[in-house]
Design a protein around this motif. Sequence first.
Motif, PDB file in Angstrom:
ATOM      1  N   VAL A 299      76.428 -14.719  39.457  1.00 52.85           N
ATOM      2  CA  VAL A 299      77.566 -15.581  39.123  1.00 52.85           C
ATOM      3  C   VAL A 299      77.044 -17.006  39.000  1.00 52.85           C
ATOM      4  CG1 VAL A 299      79.855 -16.387  39.801  1.00 52.85           C
ATOM      5  CG2 VAL A 299      79.108 -14.069  40.426  1.00 52.85           C
ATOM      6  N   LEU A 300      77.127 -17.580  37.804  1.00 50.50           N
ATOM      7  CA  LEU A 300      76.662 -18.937  37.596  1.00 50.50           C
ATOM      8  C   LEU A 300      77.838 -19.894  37.734  1.00 50.50           C
ATOM      9  CD1 LEU A 300      74.373 -20.845  36.925  1.00 50.50           C
ATOM     10  CD2 LEU A 300      74.927 -20.563  34.513  1.00 50.50           C
ATOM     11  N   VAL A 301      77.842 -20.665  38.816  1.00 50.12           N
ATOM     12  CA  VAL A 301      78.844 -21.718  39.019  1.00 50.12           C
ATOM     13  C   VAL A 301      78.213 -23.003  38.486  1.00 50.12           C
ATOM     14  CG1 VAL A 301      80.321 -22.895  40.686  1.00 50.12           C
ATOM     15  CG2 VAL A 301      79.675 -20.504  41.065  1.00 50.12           C
ATOM     16  N   LYS A 302      78.856 -23.638  37.526  1.00 45.89           N
ATOM     17  CA  LYS A 302      78.192 -24.689  36.771  1.00 45.89           C
ATOM     18  C   LYS A 302      77.943 -25.957  37.567  1.00 45.89           C
ATOM     19  CE  LYS A 302      79.643 -23.285  32.152  1.00 45.89           C
ATOM     20  NZ  LYS A 302      80.303 -23.735  30.908  1.00 45.89           N
ATOM     21  N   ASN A 303      78.758 -26.241  38.576  1.00 46.88           N
ATOM     22  CA  ASN A 303      78.553 -27.465  39.337  1.00 46.88           C
ATOM     23  C   ASN A 303      79.215 -27.350  40.698  1.00 46.88           C
ATOM     24  OD1 ASN A 303      81.419 -28.338  38.980  1.00 46.88           O
ATOM     25  ND2 ASN A 303      80.763 -28.527  36.844  1.00 46.88           N
ATOM     26  N   GLY A 304      78.898 -28.314  41.568  1.00 48.02           N
ATOM     27  CA  GLY A 304      79.437 -28.291  42.916  1.00 48.02           C
ATOM     28  C   GLY A 304      80.940 -28.454  42.950  1.00 48.02           C
ATOM     29  N   GLY A 305      81.494 -29.218  41.980  1.00 48.88           N
ATOM     30  CA  GLY A 305      82.941 -29.367  41.926  1.00 48.88           C
ATOM     31  C   GLY A 305      83.634 -28.045  41.666  1.00 48.88           C
ATOM     32  N   ALA A 306      83.068 -27.227  40.764  1.00 49.50           N
ATOM     33  CA  ALA A 306      83.638 -25.906  40.494  1.00 49.50           C
ATOM     34  C   ALA A 306      83.542 -25.012  41.727  1.00 49.50           C
ATOM     35  CB  ALA A 306      82.916 -25.265  39.312  1.00 49.50           C
TER      36      ALA A 306
END
Length: 626
Positions: A299-306
């Motif tokens: 699972v690729l979470v694009k950034n820390g905010g996401a």
Amino acid sequence: MPEAVEGRMEATGGSARNRYLLLLAAVLPLAVGLALLGLGRPAAAAIAFAAGTVPVLAVLVFDIARALRDGRIGLDVLALLSMATALGFGEPLAGNVVALMYAGGQQLERFAAGRARREMSALVARAPRDAVRHEDGALRIVPVDCLMPGDRVLVRQGDTVPADGRIADRAAVLDVSSLTGEARPARVEIGAEAASGAVNVGEAFDLVVLRSAAESTYAGIVRMVEAAAASRAPMVRLADRYALGFLVAAVGLAVGAALVSGDPRRALAVLVVATPCPLILAVPVALMSGLSRAARRGVLVKNGGALEKLASVSALVIDKTGTLTHGRAGLEEVRAAPGMDSDEVLRLAASLDQASSHVIAQALVQAAGRRGLVLSPPRDVVEEGGVGLRGTVDGRAVAIGGARYVSALAGGDFAELRTALPPASAVVAVAVDGRPAGLLVFTDRLRDDAADMLGALRRGGVTHIALASGDRAEAVDAVGRQLALDDWAGELSPQGKVERILRARAGAPGGVMMVGDGVNDAPALAAADVGVALGARGAAASAEVADVVLLVDRLDRLAEAMAIARRALAIARQSVGWGIGLSMAGMLAAAFGLLEPVEGALLQEAIDVVVILNALRVLMPGPGER
């Protein structure tokens, strides 16, 4: 590896070398000064300690000036005050220890962040550069950027699949661990798709390219990894704001301790205990560890905010076709006419359909292969586009297609076979030797893991699940009832899906998550608080606008990603709480004269090590993960 990525890595490497030199500039004078103290030469030792403080102090002044220019202020100011105060008060040893702790703390943070990024960096490092393409009967090695849809490439044993494509000549055995986290190799049959980034661990096979390398799965993953590594999460920015308050409190306590006691050394002791602060160390390490852990599970979470938003969503809006279902027709049932054998009807129909490129024809051929039926070559095939085809198989006249087309050729209808058809099914009629032979019923089946995934999300805090689809209303209604969803609607336009997102948000204090895979899902994914795209086979437009991309064709990984996100945030907050509490206790002890400046600096470094190690616990599997 793209040149831009290489350039960034080289720049990072140069920065790391400079920081190592800075650490040496603090360590060596400290060692020399301690040796001189042992030899009874305190004056010379003081000069050595000052020499170990000044370089770090100069770099710190430059860094703080650059941060102020960008409108940022942080706890580096405490380190600056500590070192300057130590030199001014004639405490060069304390200043040198603070310099060492500051330079060493930065290296510790860089090591921790690098450990957390390891899984994501490995994705970039494995990006293929070359491919072996068939050209005019020969093989030629070409850059992957030259590959175009329709090219035929040879994937040798040990090669990385250079672009998304379809297996052409033999079943492939692929190591997909870099994409999915699965350690077990996967067998991919002829005609099935293989995603770029997988590694061939079996015999060499040919691949027909479906998308250029730049548009393929792996290239998109690399771009998104770069963005994730460069982003700053809202929680990190919030920590920066808290840091300003902590800075004011630390300076106030230091000044107060000096004024009340009349001993300026107490102010120095307070400042060194507060330098540096775990508030700015633990949060980025924990969040980057969460991103890395999710990437390991496909699972690729694009950034820390996401990642932060993923931890708190309370409503889900999900697409149907290709998301809850497989997105392609599968043979559900063979209804043979009286006197006909169902396997023979399927065999004859699939044999004729070998001459067609229609998606239903391909599904029919694959279904016959799964049943172990031996197909015969068709002859005298005539295809009428969008209607059906007819020809000869083993000397028998066979026709296949829509019921009206086949009925006209067979001189009879299929009314008796059309009773009680499944909702949203597609029906293909078959005639043999001029008589109705049977019906082939196709449906877009629910994924096997759909119900389990929705149940896991509900247990994880998602209280409202809605289905929003552009498919026919009756098909959507059947799926909504089967999965016991809270709400569903069909025949929606892309704008209609956005409106469903807005409606769900009104009753979702934690935010709305949208899951989809098609181009028509892109607006809804962008409108949601967290957009999740099926990057394993979804449209590139959806993957680009989504916050989270499932690299593996498995919905259950979404529930795992939510569990990872919640755990990462919980550990980040826990680390901050512990670190601030211990720092405040040390500062109070220093204010009351219970800690000397050097002791305070050593205590703070121990606190930093503890909170960073605690933040790194995110890299280990937790509840809800495998």
